[in-house]
Write an enzyme that holds these catalytic residues in place. Structure first.
Site, PDB file in Angstrom:
ATOM      1  N   ARG A 109       0.854  -1.185   0.000  1.00 35.86           N
ATOM      2  CA  ARG A 109       0.000   0.000   0.000  1.00 35.86           C
ATOM      3  C   ARG A 109       0.893   1.239   0.000  1.00 35.86           C
ATOM      4  O   ARG A 109       1.782   1.354   0.847  1.00 35.86           O
ATOM      5  CB  ARG A 109      -0.862  -0.070   1.266  1.00 35.86           C
ATOM      6  CG  ARG A 109      -1.795   1.066   1.449  1.00 35.86           C
ATOM      7  CD  ARG A 109      -2.874   0.705   2.419  1.00 35.86           C
ATOM      8  NE  ARG A 109      -2.509   0.975   3.800  1.00 35.86           N
ATOM      9  CZ  ARG A 109      -3.388   1.337   4.728  1.00 35.86           C
ATOM     10  NH1 ARG A 109      -4.654   1.416   4.426  1.00 35.86           N
ATOM     11  NH2 ARG A 109      -3.002   1.570   5.954  1.00 35.86           N
ATOM     12  N   ASP A 208      -0.707  -2.373  12.812  1.00 33.73           N
ATOM     13  CA  ASP A 208      -0.194  -2.909  11.566  1.00 33.73           C
ATOM     14  C   ASP A 208      -0.035  -4.422  11.713  1.00 33.73           C
ATOM     15  O   ASP A 208       0.878  -4.905  12.393  1.00 33.73           O
ATOM     16  CB  ASP A 208       1.155  -2.251  11.219  1.00 33.73           C
ATOM     17  CG  ASP A 208       1.602  -2.641   9.814  1.00 33.73           C
ATOM     18  OD1 ASP A 208       1.611  -3.853   9.499  1.00 33.73           O
ATOM     19  OD2 ASP A 208       1.940  -1.746   9.020  1.00 33.73           O
ATOM     20  N   ASP A 211       3.416  -5.935  10.570  1.00 33.31           N
ATOM     21  CA  ASP A 211       4.511  -5.622  11.499  1.00 33.31           C
ATOM     22  C   ASP A 211       4.382  -6.451  12.771  1.00 33.31           C
ATOM     23  O   ASP A 211       5.379  -6.975  13.278  1.00 33.31           O
ATOM     24  CB  ASP A 211       4.477  -4.132  11.884  1.00 33.31           C
ATOM     25  CG  ASP A 211       5.135  -3.262  10.816  1.00 33.31           C
ATOM     26  OD1 ASP A 211       5.731  -3.813   9.869  1.00 33.31           O
ATOM     27  OD2 ASP A 211       5.028  -2.027  10.938  1.00 33.31           O
TER      28      ASP A 211
HETATM   29  N1  URA Z   1      -3.404  -2.632   7.436  1.00 39.18           N
HETATM   30  C1  URA Z   1      -3.120  -2.939   8.713  1.00 39.18           C
HETATM   31  O1  URA Z   1      -2.221  -3.729   8.980  1.00 39.18           O
HETATM   32  N2  URA Z   1      -3.835  -2.349   9.689  1.00 39.18           N
HETATM   33  C2  URA Z   1      -4.844  -1.493   9.438  1.00 39.18           C
HETATM   34  O2  URA Z   1      -5.477  -1.005  10.379  1.00 39.18           O
HETATM   35  C3  URA Z   1      -5.136  -1.192   8.088  1.00 39.18           C
HETATM   36  C4  URA Z   1      -4.400  -1.765   7.103  1.00 39.18           C
END
Ligand code: URA
Length: 216
Positions: A109, A208, A211
């Site tokens: 993204r 995330d 992560d």
């Molecule tokens: N991707 C993620 O890892 N967390 C979010 O809140 C949105 C997209």
């Protein structure tokens, strides 16, 4: 016939439990990965209902012959984890679908535009429309990645009616895009959160997911 996106949020104590563990910012990475595996397992279990094709057969128990029902191995099943975070759901999904093909799709993204772009595509050129396809995408936020993935799948022949999505937390912008474009879809998620922040993260969400699953 008219369709409407169906969003299933299974009322299951184990799904609630592992979602709470995943949401907690104090959960260490290894336990977060366990929570995602468990969510992948239980949400896949729910998604298999009325989706996997079965066949009637006859088996011999040690005592007698008996009629039985088995998953039909002739009908292909594919799992598509959207990297990175979708990988965290894969182990759980695969324990239930051990004969499935796994087609990895790596989507990134752009943090400014929030648009998805593809850095790895292991999808075959053509996919039999009979194939049951399970897409693993834990965070359905803006909907950019899932829309990219569904477009790539349907372009290769996948029938949207045979598609199921497993996510962990979904948010309204992604649900709207899915509903507008793929009304036949069925989505299994542990929760629907109400909003995104300015960076496109789901709030309260779980942060995330990539992560946290991979300790980066
Ligand atoms: N991707 C993620 O890892 N967390 C979010 O809140 C949105 C997209």
């Amino acid at each position: 016939m008219s369709f409407q996106l169906r969003v299933y949020v299974p009322e299951h104590p184990l799904i609630k439990h592992w979602l709470a563990v995943a949401r907690d910012a104090n959960t260490p990475n290894a336990l977060f990965k366990t929570a995602m595996t468990e969510l992948g397992r239980w949400l896949t279990y729910e998604a298999c209902r009325n989706w996997l094709v079965t066949m009637d057969t006859q088996v011999e128990t040690p005592l007698a012959s008996c009629s039985a029902t088995m998953v039909n191995p002739q009908v292909p099943v594919a799992v598509v984890p959207i990297l990175r975070a979708g990988l965290a759901l894969l182990d759980g999904a695969q324990t239930l679908l051990p004969l499935s093909s796994v087609y990895h799709l790596g989507l990134e993204r752009n943090e400014q535009t929030l648009e998805a772009s593809c850095y790895l595509n292991k999808l075959p050129e053509q996919i039999d429309p009979e194939t049951r396809v399970l897409v693993l995408e834990p965070m359905l936020a803006t909907g950019g990645s899932i829309m990219f993935a569904l477009e790539a799948l349907t372009r290769r022949g996948v029938d949207p009616e045979q598609l199921r999505i497993v996510s962990v937390v979904a948010a309204p912008p992604a649900l709207k895009k899915l509903g507008d474009n793929y009304p036949q879809l069925k989505l299994y998620t542990a929760f629907v959160d109400e909003q995104l922040n300015d960076n496109g993260y789901i709030v309260p969400g779980l942060g995330d997911a990539g992560d946290r699953a991979f300790g980066t």
